[in-house]
Design an enzyme around this catalytic site. Structure first.
Site, PDB file in Angstrom:
ATOM      1  CG  ASN A  70     -51.756  52.061   2.916  1.00 23.92           C
ATOM      2  OD1 ASN A  70     -50.580  52.289   2.673  1.00 23.92           O
ATOM      3  ND2 ASN A  70     -51.933  51.151   4.060  1.00 23.92           N
TER       4      ASN A  70
ATOM      5  CG  ASP B   2     -48.531  52.070   3.838  1.00 19.45           C
ATOM      6  OD1 ASP B   2     -48.238  53.000   4.641  1.00 19.45           O
ATOM      7  OD2 ASP B   2     -48.772  51.022   4.578  1.00 19.45           O
ATOM      8  CG  HIS B   3     -47.205  49.534  -0.951  1.00 18.10           C
ATOM      9  ND1 HIS B   3     -46.086  49.093  -0.388  1.00 18.10           N
ATOM     10  CD2 HIS B   3     -48.222  48.896  -0.590  1.00 18.10           C
ATOM     11  CE1 HIS B   3     -46.418  47.825   0.599  1.00 18.10           C
ATOM     12  NE2 HIS B   3     -47.900  47.839   0.489  1.00 18.10           N
TER      13      HIS B   3
ATOM     14  NE  ARG C   2     -31.911  52.964  -7.128  1.00 12.56           N
ATOM     15  CZ  ARG C   2     -31.912  53.290  -8.596  1.00 12.56           C
ATOM     16  NH1 ARG C   2     -32.025  54.576  -8.949  1.00 12.56           N
ATOM     17  NH2 ARG C   2     -32.155  52.400  -9.571  1.00 12.56           N
TER      18      ARG C   2
ATOM     19  CG  HIS D  49     -48.512  49.665   8.780  1.00  7.44           C
ATOM     20  ND1 HIS D  49     -48.898  48.691   8.515  1.00  7.44           N
ATOM     21  CD2 HIS D  49     -47.901  49.693   9.841  1.00  7.44           C
ATOM     22  CE1 HIS D  49     -48.479  47.736   9.387  1.00  7.44           C
ATOM     23  NE2 HIS D  49     -47.786  48.793  10.556  1.00  7.44           N
TER      24      HIS D  49
ATOM     25  NE  ARG E   4     -45.391  46.695   7.370  1.00  6.34           N
ATOM     26  CZ  ARG E   4     -45.760  45.640   7.908  1.00  6.34           C
ATOM     27  NH1 ARG E   4     -45.219  44.893   8.939  1.00  6.34           N
ATOM     28  NH2 ARG E   4     -46.954  44.981   7.490  1.00  6.34           N
TER      29      ARG E   4
ATOM     30  NE  ARG F 122     -41.553  46.049   6.343  1.00  3.85           N
ATOM     31  CZ  ARG F 122     -42.253  44.808   6.160  1.00  3.85           C
ATOM     32  NH1 ARG F 122     -43.199  44.484   5.265  1.00  3.85           N
ATOM     33  NH2 ARG F 122     -41.996  43.929   7.341  1.00  3.85           N
TER      34      ARG F 122
ATOM     35  CD  GLU G 144     -53.079  50.890   8.073  1.00  2.00           C
ATOM     36  OE1 GLU G 144     -54.015  50.429   7.800  1.00  2.00           O
ATOM     37  OE2 GLU G 144     -51.888  50.412   7.487  1.00  2.00           O
TER      38      GLU G 144
ATOM     39  CB  THR H  64     -48.555  42.516   3.368  1.00  2.00           C
ATOM     40  OG1 THR H  64     -49.422  43.535   3.984  1.00  2.00           O
ATOM     41  CG2 THR H  64     -49.505  41.369   3.233  1.00  2.00           C
ATOM     42  CB  THR H  65     -50.941  43.709   8.132  1.00  2.00           C
ATOM     43  OG1 THR H  65     -50.247  44.787   7.969  1.00  2.00           O
ATOM     44  CG2 THR H  65     -51.617  43.431   9.444  1.00  2.00           C
TER      45      THR H  65
ATOM     46  CD  GLU I  50     -58.589  49.196   8.142  1.00  2.00           C
ATOM     47  OE1 GLU I  50     -58.576  50.347   8.394  1.00  2.00           O
ATOM     48  OE2 GLU I  50     -58.172  48.629   7.227  1.00  2.00           O
TER      49      GLU I  50
ATOM     50  CG  HIS J  55     -54.697  43.527   3.817  1.00  2.00           C
ATOM     51  ND1 HIS J  55     -53.601  44.290   4.370  1.00  2.00           N
ATOM     52  CD2 HIS J  55     -54.324  42.541   3.510  1.00  2.00           C
ATOM     53  CE1 HIS J  55     -52.436  43.732   4.175  1.00  2.00           C
ATOM     54  NE2 HIS J  55     -53.123  42.795   3.584  1.00  2.00           N
ATOM     55  N   GLY J  56     -56.309  44.074   0.907  1.00  6.37           N
ATOM     56  CA  GLY J  56     -56.454  43.300  -0.408  1.00  6.37           C
ATOM     57  C   GLY J  56     -57.616  43.900  -1.175  1.00  6.37           C
TER      58      GLY J  56
ATOM     59  N   GLY K 229     -54.670  50.339  -0.442  1.00  7.36           N
ATOM     60  CA  GLY K 229     -53.572  51.098  -1.053  1.00  7.36           C
ATOM     61  C   GLY K 229     -52.777  50.240  -2.030  1.00  7.36           C
ATOM     62  CG  HIS K 230     -50.252  46.308  -3.317  1.00  5.20           C
ATOM     63  ND1 HIS K 230     -50.823  45.355  -4.451  1.00  5.20           N
ATOM     64  CD2 HIS K 230     -48.985  46.198  -3.517  1.00  5.20           C
ATOM     65  CE1 HIS K 230     -49.496  44.942  -4.973  1.00  5.20           C
ATOM     66  NE2 HIS K 230     -48.558  45.438  -4.263  1.00  5.20           N
TER      67      HIS K 230
END
Ligand SMILES: CC(=O)[C@@H](O)[C@H](O)COP(=O)(O)O
Ligand SMILES: NCC(=O)COP(=O)(O)O
Length: 254
Positions: A14, A16-17, A25, A59, A61, A65, A86, A116-117, A167, A207-208, A229-230
């Site tokens: 993932n 996303d980040h 920026r 994801h 969103r 974001r 997602e 987060t979700t 999932e 997740h996590g 992801g994170h």
């Protein structure tokens, strides 16, 4: 009907980040300052794949974001990338997914205020809405995954809704990792995976998940793919994305 699983546990990264960092920026460019918008999540996706990622997850969103529509368009158009989108279970997102044609969509709950979700999609409560999206995706040849808590009712309803994949939300387990709740949360995931597999669903999880809890997560039976992801993006700041992806994939399949 039981599903055939690949021998390797697959990794969806993932990204996303990476987009979160870019968006820090982005408004400067919107305001006409120009300049380079970095980092580019689409370029990062290519590096993830070269390092062994089996797919890319984003994801999109509703508040945009991090990931933007243009990112999804470019990722979906890239032949080397298996893209898992997602998204919230809304008509607008459904229309967008049918237009951009990712390989799969994962229906997730969304609340604008959340960091987060926070929980799985309640497919029992929202079964009509979910059925509309799942049917539309099945007709278009796009696989639907339902991001749900490891709850017996949610898993049984997912099978009825004709989504080929679920999932399991591993967030509650990850948050309890250093607490007494860890054992019971792991047991819920194991039971959920057994139930989903017995119902003929492909069982993914996410997740996590991080470089520590993965050694326990990988013991959950019948898993097909993990979306992470994170933790991977965080490690990449220190080691580079190739090492971060390779190490996670090795730990998943140790
Ligand atoms: C659905 C899910 O568990 C993740 O994809 C998560 O939503 C990543 O995005 P955020 O970090 O913005 O929540
Ligand atoms: N669906 C879970 C996901 O894509 C990644 O979640 P996280 O690793 O960023 O917590």
């Amino acid at each position: 009907m039981l599903v055939n699983l690949p021998l390797m546990l697959l990794l969806g990264v993932n990204i996303d980040h990476a987009a979160t960092l870019r968006q820090a920026r982005y408004r400067q460019v919107d305001a006409g300052f120009g300049g380079l918008v970095e980092p580019d999540p689409v370029a990062l996706a290519g590096l993830c794949e070269q390092a062994g990622a089996d797919g890319i997850t984003v994801h999109l969103r509703e508040d945009r974001r991090h990931i933007q529509d243009e990112d999804v368009r470019l990722l979906a158009a890239s032949h080397s990338t298996r893209l898992n989108l997602e998204m919230a279970c809304t008509p607008a997102m459904t229309e967008l997914a049918l237009r951009l044609r990712p390989h799969s969509v994962c229906l997730v709950p969304e609340s604008r205020e959340e960091i987060t979700t926070e929980g799985g999609l309640d497919v029992v409560k929202h079964r009509d809405k979910v059925a509309r999206v799942t049917d539309a995706m099945n007709a278009a040849g796009i696989k639907t995954s339902l991001f749900i808590d490891p709850d017996p009712e949610q898993i049984a309803m997912s099978a009825q809704l004709r989504a080929p994949w679920i999932e399991l939300h591993t967030g509650a387990y990850a948050n309890a990792y250093h607490l007494p709740g860890r054992g019971p949360e792991l047991a819920r995931l194991v039971a959920g995976a057994e139930q989903g597999h017995a119902l003929g669903l492909v069982v993914n999880a996410g997740h996590g998940i991080n470089y520590i809890n993965i050694t326990e997560v990988r013991t959950i039976p019948h898993l097909h793919e993990l979306n992470i992801g994170h933790s991977i993006i965080s490690r990449a700041l220190f080691t580079g994305i190739a090492e971060a992806v390779r190490t996670m994939k090795a730990l998943m399949n140790a």
